[in-house]
Design an enzyme around this catalytic site. Sequence first.
Site, PDB file in Angstrom:
ATOM      1  N   ASP A  82      -9.124   5.227  10.102  1.00  0.00           N
ATOM      2  CA  ASP A  82     -10.021   4.191   9.574  1.00  0.00           C
ATOM      3  C   ASP A  82     -10.002   2.929  10.440  1.00  0.00           C
ATOM      4  O   ASP A  82     -10.854   2.068  10.314  1.00  0.00           O
ATOM      5  CB  ASP A  82      -9.566   3.835   8.143  1.00  0.00           C
ATOM      6  CG  ASP A  82     -10.515   2.886   7.432  1.00  0.00           C
ATOM      7  OD1 ASP A  82     -11.738   3.110   7.518  1.00  0.00           O
ATOM      8  OD2 ASP A  82     -10.037   1.925   6.785  1.00  0.00           O
ATOM      9  N   ILE A  93       0.830  -1.209   0.000  1.00  0.00           N
ATOM     10  CA  ILE A  93       0.000   0.000   0.000  1.00  0.00           C
ATOM     11  C   ILE A  93       0.859   1.252   0.000  1.00  0.00           C
ATOM     12  O   ILE A  93       0.659   2.160  -0.818  1.00  0.00           O
ATOM     13  CB  ILE A  93      -0.974  -0.010   1.205  1.00  0.00           C
ATOM     14  CG1 ILE A  93      -1.967  -1.168   1.042  1.00  0.00           C
ATOM     15  CG2 ILE A  93      -1.716   1.315   1.324  1.00  0.00           C
ATOM     16  CD1 ILE A  93      -2.914  -1.379   2.208  1.00  0.00           C
ATOM     17  N   GLU A 141     -12.691  -2.163  17.782  1.00  0.00           N
ATOM     18  CA  GLU A 141     -13.708  -1.873  16.778  1.00  0.00           C
ATOM     19  C   GLU A 141     -14.972  -2.647  17.116  1.00  0.00           C
ATOM     20  O   GLU A 141     -14.892  -3.760  17.646  1.00  0.00           O
ATOM     21  CB  GLU A 141     -13.183  -2.268  15.391  1.00  0.00           C
ATOM     22  CG  GLU A 141     -11.996  -1.410  14.966  1.00  0.00           C
ATOM     23  CD  GLU A 141     -11.414  -1.773  13.592  1.00  0.00           C
ATOM     24  OE1 GLU A 141     -11.952  -2.679  12.930  1.00  0.00           O
ATOM     25  OE2 GLU A 141     -10.419  -1.134  13.207  1.00  0.00           O
ATOM     26  N   ASP A 195      10.865   2.735   6.117  1.00  0.00           N
ATOM     27  CA  ASP A 195      10.470   1.331   6.314  1.00  0.00           C
ATOM     28  C   ASP A 195      11.585   0.650   7.099  1.00  0.00           C
ATOM     29  O   ASP A 195      12.762   1.002   6.934  1.00  0.00           O
ATOM     30  CB  ASP A 195      10.269   0.635   4.959  1.00  0.00           C
ATOM     31  CG  ASP A 195       9.447  -0.645   5.091  1.00  0.00           C
ATOM     32  OD1 ASP A 195       8.315  -0.688   4.579  1.00  0.00           O
ATOM     33  OD2 ASP A 195       9.949  -1.627   5.720  1.00  0.00           O
ATOM     34  N   HIS A 215     -13.348   1.248   9.226  1.00  0.00           N
ATOM     35  CA  HIS A 215     -12.451   0.226   8.647  1.00  0.00           C
ATOM     36  C   HIS A 215     -12.879  -0.170   7.227  1.00  0.00           C
ATOM     37  O   HIS A 215     -13.103  -1.350   6.923  1.00  0.00           O
ATOM     38  CB  HIS A 215     -12.418  -1.017   9.554  1.00  0.00           C
ATOM     39  CG  HIS A 215     -11.155  -1.816   9.375  1.00  0.00           C
ATOM     40  ND1 HIS A 215     -10.572  -2.516  10.377  1.00  0.00           N
ATOM     41  CD2 HIS A 215     -10.352  -2.019   8.286  1.00  0.00           C
ATOM     42  CE1 HIS A 215      -9.477  -3.116   9.936  1.00  0.00           C
ATOM     43  NE2 HIS A 215      -9.331  -2.821   8.656  1.00  0.00           N
ATOM     44  N   ILE A 216     -13.000   0.857   6.372  1.00  0.00           N
ATOM     45  CA  ILE A 216     -13.509   0.604   5.014  1.00  0.00           C
ATOM     46  C   ILE A 216     -12.472   0.918   3.949  1.00  0.00           C
ATOM     47  O   ILE A 216     -12.789   0.974   2.770  1.00  0.00           O
ATOM     48  CB  ILE A 216     -14.779   1.446   4.723  1.00  0.00           C
ATOM     49  CG1 ILE A 216     -14.530   2.911   5.109  1.00  0.00           C
ATOM     50  CG2 ILE A 216     -15.992   0.875   5.457  1.00  0.00           C
ATOM     51  CD1 ILE A 216     -15.568   3.872   4.588  1.00  0.00           C
ATOM     52  N   GLY A 217     -11.205   1.101   4.386  1.00  0.00           N
ATOM     53  CA  GLY A 217     -10.162   1.447   3.418  1.00  0.00           C
ATOM     54  C   GLY A 217     -10.140   0.490   2.232  1.00  0.00           C
ATOM     55  O   GLY A 217      -9.997   0.906   1.084  1.00  0.00           O
ATOM     56  N   GLY A 218     -10.315  -0.761   2.516  1.00  0.00           N
ATOM     57  CA  GLY A 218     -10.227  -1.740   1.431  1.00  0.00           C
ATOM     58  C   GLY A 218     -11.583  -2.210   0.929  1.00  0.00           C
ATOM     59  O   GLY A 218     -11.661  -3.128   0.109  1.00  0.00           O
TER      60      GLY A 218
HETATM   61  P1  NAI Z   1       2.762  -4.950   3.593  1.00  0.00           P
HETATM   62  O1  NAI Z   1       3.122  -6.040   4.492  1.00  0.00           O
HETATM   63  O2  NAI Z   1       2.944  -5.083   2.129  1.00  0.00           O
HETATM   64  O3  NAI Z   1       3.607  -3.640   4.045  1.00  0.00           O
HETATM   65  C1  NAI Z   1       3.905  -3.305   5.344  1.00  0.00           C
HETATM   66  C2  NAI Z   1       5.241  -2.607   5.330  1.00  0.00           C
HETATM   67  O4  NAI Z   1       5.444  -2.003   6.591  1.00  0.00           O
HETATM   68  C3  NAI Z   1       6.407  -3.543   5.116  1.00  0.00           C
HETATM   69  O5  NAI Z   1       7.228  -3.037   4.099  1.00  0.00           O
HETATM   70  C4  NAI Z   1       7.123  -3.562   6.465  1.00  0.00           C
HETATM   71  O6  NAI Z   1       8.509  -3.761   6.339  1.00  0.00           O
HETATM   72  C5  NAI Z   1       6.803  -2.191   6.978  1.00  0.00           C
HETATM   73  N1  NAI Z   1       6.886  -2.036   8.428  1.00  0.00           N
HETATM   74  C6  NAI Z   1       6.451  -2.891   9.375  1.00  0.00           C
HETATM   75  N2  NAI Z   1       6.653  -2.370  10.597  1.00  0.00           N
HETATM   76  C7  NAI Z   1       7.219  -1.170  10.416  1.00  0.00           C
HETATM   77  C8  NAI Z   1       7.644  -0.148  11.279  1.00  0.00           C
HETATM   78  N3  NAI Z   1       7.530  -0.268  12.594  1.00  0.00           N
HETATM   79  N4  NAI Z   1       8.194   0.951  10.741  1.00  0.00           N
HETATM   80  C9  NAI Z   1       8.324   1.099   9.419  1.00  0.00           C
HETATM   81  N5  NAI Z   1       7.933   0.165   8.524  1.00  0.00           N
HETATM   82  C10 NAI Z   1       7.381  -0.950   9.034  1.00  0.00           C
HETATM   83  O7  NAI Z   1       1.265  -4.549   3.936  1.00  0.00           O
HETATM   84  P2  NAI Z   1       0.225  -3.748   3.049  1.00  0.00           P
HETATM   85  O8  NAI Z   1      -0.537  -4.663   2.199  1.00  0.00           O
HETATM   86  O9  NAI Z   1       0.896  -2.599   2.427  1.00  0.00           O
HETATM   87  O10 NAI Z   1      -0.777  -3.233   4.189  1.00  0.00           O
HETATM   88  C11 NAI Z   1      -0.378  -2.238   5.102  1.00  0.00           C
HETATM   89  C12 NAI Z   1      -1.345  -2.158   6.249  1.00  0.00           C
HETATM   90  O11 NAI Z   1      -2.646  -1.779   5.789  1.00  0.00           O
HETATM   91  C13 NAI Z   1      -1.539  -3.472   6.991  1.00  0.00           C
HETATM   92  O12 NAI Z   1      -1.491  -3.219   8.366  1.00  0.00           O
HETATM   93  C14 NAI Z   1      -2.916  -3.926   6.600  1.00  0.00           C
HETATM   94  O13 NAI Z   1      -3.520  -4.686   7.606  1.00  0.00           O
HETATM   95  C15 NAI Z   1      -3.621  -2.590   6.422  1.00  0.00           C
HETATM   96  N6  NAI Z   1      -4.812  -2.653   5.568  1.00  0.00           N
HETATM   97  C16 NAI Z   1      -5.898  -1.916   5.937  1.00  0.00           C
HETATM   98  C17 NAI Z   1      -7.051  -1.917   5.186  1.00  0.00           C
HETATM   99  C18 NAI Z   1      -8.224  -1.097   5.572  1.00  0.00           C
HETATM  100  O14 NAI Z   1      -9.344  -1.473   5.268  1.00  0.00           O
HETATM  101  N7  NAI Z   1      -8.017   0.007   6.216  1.00  0.00           N
HETATM  102  C19 NAI Z   1      -7.156  -2.745   3.981  1.00  0.00           C
HETATM  103  C20 NAI Z   1      -5.932  -3.399   3.633  1.00  0.00           C
HETATM  104  C21 NAI Z   1      -4.818  -3.368   4.408  1.00  0.00           C
END
Ligand code: NAI
Length: 632
Positions: free
Chosen positions: A487, A385, A492, A404, A515-518
Amino acid sequence: MSKGNKKYFIIDFDSTFTQVEALDILGEISLKDSPERASRLQQIKDITDKGMNGSFSFRESLEQRISILNAHKNHLPKLVEELKKVVSTSFKRNADFFEKYADRIYIISNGFKDFIVPIVGDYYIKPENVCANEFEFDTDGNIVGFDKENVLSSNNGKVEQLKSLELKGDIYVIGDGYTDYEIKAAGLANKFYAFTENVERANVTENADHITPSFDEFLYLNKLNTAISYPKNRINVLLLESVHSKAIENLKKEGYNVEVYPAGLDEDELVKKIKNVSILGIRSKTQVTKRVLDNANRLISIGAFCIGTNQIDLEACLEKGVAVFNAPFSNTRSVVEMAISEIILLLRQLSDRSAKMHEGIWDKSAKGSFEIRGKKLGIIGYGNIGAQLSVLAESIGLQVLYFDIEEKLALGNATKCESLEELLGESDIISLHVDGRKENANIIGEKEFKQMKDGVIFLNLSRGHVVDIDALKNNILNSKIAGAGIDVFPEEPKSNDDEFVSPLRGLPNVLLTPHIGGSTLEAQENIATFVPNKIMEYINTGSTTNSVNFPNLQLPTLQNAHRLIHIHLNMPGILAKINQVLADHQINIVGQYLKTNEVIGYVITDIDKEYDKDVIKALRSIEHTIKFRVLY
Ligand code: NAI
């Protein structure tokens, strides 16, 4: 089956060898320019169905259809061309079988040799083994009738035809119509198989010895399968929690036996249901516990039609050799679009301004309103993301900084920050996109807010527990934060019926979303395609790319070999044992791939097709084997 007897295969043509009724297609060609096309085609279909049900004199039905068709000799090449495109898929797949048994295959059809011979000829079946009617033409080439001397134009014609062939041996009949069953009813066949890949008729299936949803099933039952190792219709799929209809469609198209439940199942219900299930599809509510898995005798794979997999005991899945797949980036774009929209909304205080308007307050001023162009967006967590947000944000004029904990390639003109502090101190807008690991609890708290610029815009669309909510509230109230978009929350509501309770309610320029981001329809549809594709790839090739729990292995397509898939507990020396067994049986290895994780080892071995089948038994009985299957 009597041992040693010669086996003969009697196969129907229309809706069995091909997916369609040939005369329907001929009608579409011959009536192409007729103003009564639609009504005439419907008439032909109705008459065909009545004939098929055995409730109509066959000769009568044929005469009527031919008179409605208005067809000509010149239409036949086009008909053959069309029929070649619609040979039943499971027949196409098993061309090897037809080649091997061509001499013992007879097509017995109430259709016409004129088009059957060229179609089945592609599958090695000789013209003399095609028993069917023949058209009669007038001097201008119009189709005006059929050879009435031919038994196949009369009722009970297939029975008479088979008698006259005087085949000595076991007779297996496969077809979709009542006339195919009549051969068995007359005592002339050992078994009748109702073929339901294209059409299913109750009066045929209820009389059949076996229902065969594909030709693979017929071959499997008779131990003649060469194209695929296991008929797909024997793979039971259970889909819970109203998984998107596209997923159901995709899995059915693959030929699986799919059962769908709109709701979730509790542990006891699932324990009962899971016994014969090979593929389980769930969303976030169904808990797949160790007890459920202990009762799953045939489970190969679980599809989580969502992002999170906390509801599944992944460790127990590994120990059982069950590969789990989810949809990690099916909703990436949806989250990114929401983040972009919120940044603009917050920089212009649009939500508060709109709310005031609804109260009748006209507050026209530029105070506290900014363009996004040229502002610095700091992205924390540059994963799926974060990286996608980086690209989109740049394209509308933001300058991107990111931090990151892992080394990540900077996309476009984005600048990598060496520390979180650096990012916090430089950004005008901060957006959190870290994953939900435990150590990320409260990574943004009082100290981090202090390190931010005054008037910063703050977004969290990642996970609730990563932000200290009380600290966030304080910093909104003391104007450090000029706007926030949140979000996700540490707590929740469980359902839409529960109240949302949070210290953030009622704060100025704060967008709160449930929680509707996705949550978009596009994301749902993406998930419904992504997850089944991963599962089917795993079942068909053994590839485990993107599996949540299995070692990820991308495998080449299987060519001219058999693939042995061996899942075992990760103990020293198992690969050596596998290779010892292969060496003892003088097996020629075409390719071998191995990947392990802490719990299991996953070994794929492609071997030459000709091998001593005892090797399979020997591999299966290697100690610590969890699961073993062969693909071909
Ligand atoms: P991803 O796993 O591809 O990326 C997460 C990144 O964060 C990784 O590159 C990781 O190295 C980095 N990271 C982890 N801890 C860290 C820290 N303390 N400091 C800096 N970087 C750190 O995950 P993705 O797919 O990009 O999703 C990101 C987040 O979004 C997840 O928590 C996921 O659950 C959430 N999400 C929320 C949704 C919503 O409806 N609001 C929908 C989809 C995902």
